[in-house]
Design a protein around this motif. Structure first.
Motif, mmCIF file in Angstrom:
data_model
loop_
_atom_site.group_PDB
_atom_site.id
_atom_site.type_symbol
_atom_site.label_atom_id
_atom_site.label_comp_id
_atom_site.label_asym_id
_atom_site.label_seq_id
_atom_site.Cartn_x
_atom_site.Cartn_y
_atom_site.Cartn_z
ATOM 1 N N SER A 186 73.283 -29.875 72.775
ATOM 2 C CA SER A 186 72.357 -30.492 71.823
ATOM 3 C C SER A 186 72.592 -30.037 70.386
ATOM 4 C CB SER A 186 70.912 -30.195 72.236
ATOM 5 O OG SER A 186 70.694 -28.795 72.304
ATOM 6 N N TYR A 190 75.516 -29.555 64.781
ATOM 7 C CA TYR A 190 75.195 -28.603 63.719
ATOM 8 C C TYR A 190 76.222 -27.483 63.661
ATOM 9 C CZ TYR A 190 70.660 -30.883 63.267
ATOM 10 O OH TYR A 190 69.660 -31.796 63.039
ATOM 11 N N LEU A 197 70.115 -26.257 60.040
ATOM 12 C CA LEU A 197 69.214 -26.781 61.062
ATOM 13 C C LEU A 197 67.774 -26.534 60.637
ATOM 14 C CD1 LEU A 197 68.923 -28.033 63.888
ATOM 15 C CD2 LEU A 197 68.960 -25.715 64.821
ATOM 16 N N ASN A 201 63.220 -28.464 63.977
ATOM 17 C CA ASN A 201 64.187 -28.937 64.969
ATOM 18 C C ASN A 201 64.635 -27.801 65.887
ATOM 19 O OD1 ASN A 201 63.882 -31.097 63.287
ATOM 20 N ND2 ASN A 201 66.061 -31.534 63.042
ATOM 21 N N GLU A 202 64.891 -26.650 65.296
ATOM 22 C CA GLU A 202 65.319 -25.510 66.110
ATOM 23 C C GLU A 202 64.207 -25.056 67.049
ATOM 24 O OE1 GLU A 202 67.114 -20.964 65.638
ATOM 25 O OE2 GLU A 202 66.712 -22.202 63.864
ATOM 26 N N ASN A 205 64.056 -27.452 69.903
ATOM 27 C CA ASN A 205 65.209 -27.257 70.777
ATOM 28 C C ASN A 205 65.042 -26.024 71.657
ATOM 29 O OD1 ASN A 205 68.079 -25.711 70.993
ATOM 30 N ND2 ASN A 205 68.361 -27.914 71.232
#
Length: 364
Positions: A186, A190, A197, A201-202, A205
């Motif tokens: 995923s 990046y 990032l 988003n991190e 994830n």
């Protein structure tokens, strides 16, 4: 007793690794990078080694002796509290499972909020990210709880024949592989393009992958148990894995020593190529297994046999009073009478006189 078994199972190899890391590894090589690669700081263990042997190093100190041993602390702490979860499942069944599910979601939400509000980023290597969201047990508990719930599901449905059609099986494998490969790839874009990032988003994830990965593995186990594993079941259940399973713990503990040593003695520039990476991997892997074999033969197996001997002796002593009581009871029942007083003579009772009845005449 289960806690003692766990401690004796893990600690001898870990203690030997700490000793080697402190006293032998610093004099095993030299070079311009020696002692400064990855987690190398041999003086750390002089102040923090005892936290590692108590399995609280992920909370007790910011400088962990043997950096990769944080996993042992997380595993031990979750193992200690696991009986509470099992008791909840035993007493309340589905209600207990629902409570554990809510706890799992709350811990996942806590990880997400901690990352977003505190700006803790593993991708950007912020200074406090590792001890806050990577080493801590409460941020690592979600996958463990998924495993607990899945184990309860298998236990509750033991003996039940599961029949699935081809479409359901294919869909299950498709979803499982999608979850596993998403967790792995995923962030490839990046990493490949060196893009920044965003923290949200991190956080998404990291939070979701820690639940998606065990869910994908749950289907693999379920499918293999009920005859829908196919080639995966044949591969995973191969007896060839049994020798490696004996070496897995020692390989985990000592593999960083091999990588650190190889990196530290490097004296020239290295150039990337697929062949060089394969060569480096198989070299490290082979040396790690060789070292793990000697550690297993010299430390892990002898201490395991000693533990079995001590625990079996303890169990034998614990059962001995019960056996003695049973033997005394049986002896009291089977032993002949030793009283010298003669038994009373038997009295013969004459039978009752036979009673005769007159037959009534019958009218024909």
């Amino acid at each position: 007793m289960m806690y003692l078994h766990r401690y004796l199972r893990l600690t001898p190899v870990l203690a030997m690794a700490i000793l080697i890391y402190m006293k032998i590894l610093p004099i095993s090589g030299d070079g311009p990078l020696y002692g400064s690669v990855t987690f190398d700081n041999y003086t750390i263990c002089e102040q923090t080694w005892y936290w590692s042997l108590l399995y609280v190093q992920n909370y007790a100190t910011d400088t962990i002796c043997l950096g990769h041993s944080w996993y042992l602390a997380v595993d031990m702490q979750l193992y200690i509290i696991s009986p509470l979860l099992l008791i909840a499942l035993y007493k309340w069944g589905k209600k207990g499972a629902a409570a554990i599910s809510v706890l799992m979601l709350l811990l996942a939400a806590g990880l997400f909020i901690t990352m977003v509000i505190g700006k803790h980023s593993i991708f950007s290597h912020t200074s406090d990210a590792m001890p806050t969201i990577y080493f801590s047990t409460h941020t690592r508990a979600s996958p463990y709880l998924v495993g607990i719930l899945f184990g309860y599901f298998l236990h509750a449905n033991r003996g039940v024949a599961v029949k699935l059609n081809r479409t359901v099986v294919s869909l299950g494998w498709l979803i499982s592989l999608a979850l596993l490969f998403t967790c792995i790839f995923s962030l490839y874009g990046y990493h490949n393009n060196n893009k920044a990032l965003p923290i949200v988003n991190e956080a998404f994830n990291l939070t979701l992958t820690r639940i998606a990965w065990p869910l994908g593995l749950c289907w693999v186990v379920f499918a293999c148990m009920h005859g829908y594993g196919g080639l995966a079941n044949s591969f995973l259940s191969s007896p060839l894995w049994q020798p490696l399973s004996k070496l897995s713990y020692s390989a985990y503990i000592f593999h960083m020593f091999i990588e650190s040593l190889n990196g530290g003695i490097t004296r020239t520039n290295t150039f990337f190529s697929d062949y060089q990476v394969m060569l480096r991997f198989w070299g490290d892997f082979g040396l790690t297994l060789l070292l793990a074999f000697f550690v297993y033969i010299l430390i892990e197996a002898p201490f395991g046999n000693l533990e079995n001997l001590l625990l079996s002796t303890h169990r034998t002593k614990k059962k001995q009073p019960d056996l003695d009581a049973q033997q005394k009871t049986v002896g009291a029942i089977e032993a002949p009478a030793t009283d010298s007083t003669p038994a009373p003579a038997l009295v013969t009772i004459s039978p009752l006189p036979e009673v005769r009845t007159k037959e009534k005449p019958t009218n024909n």
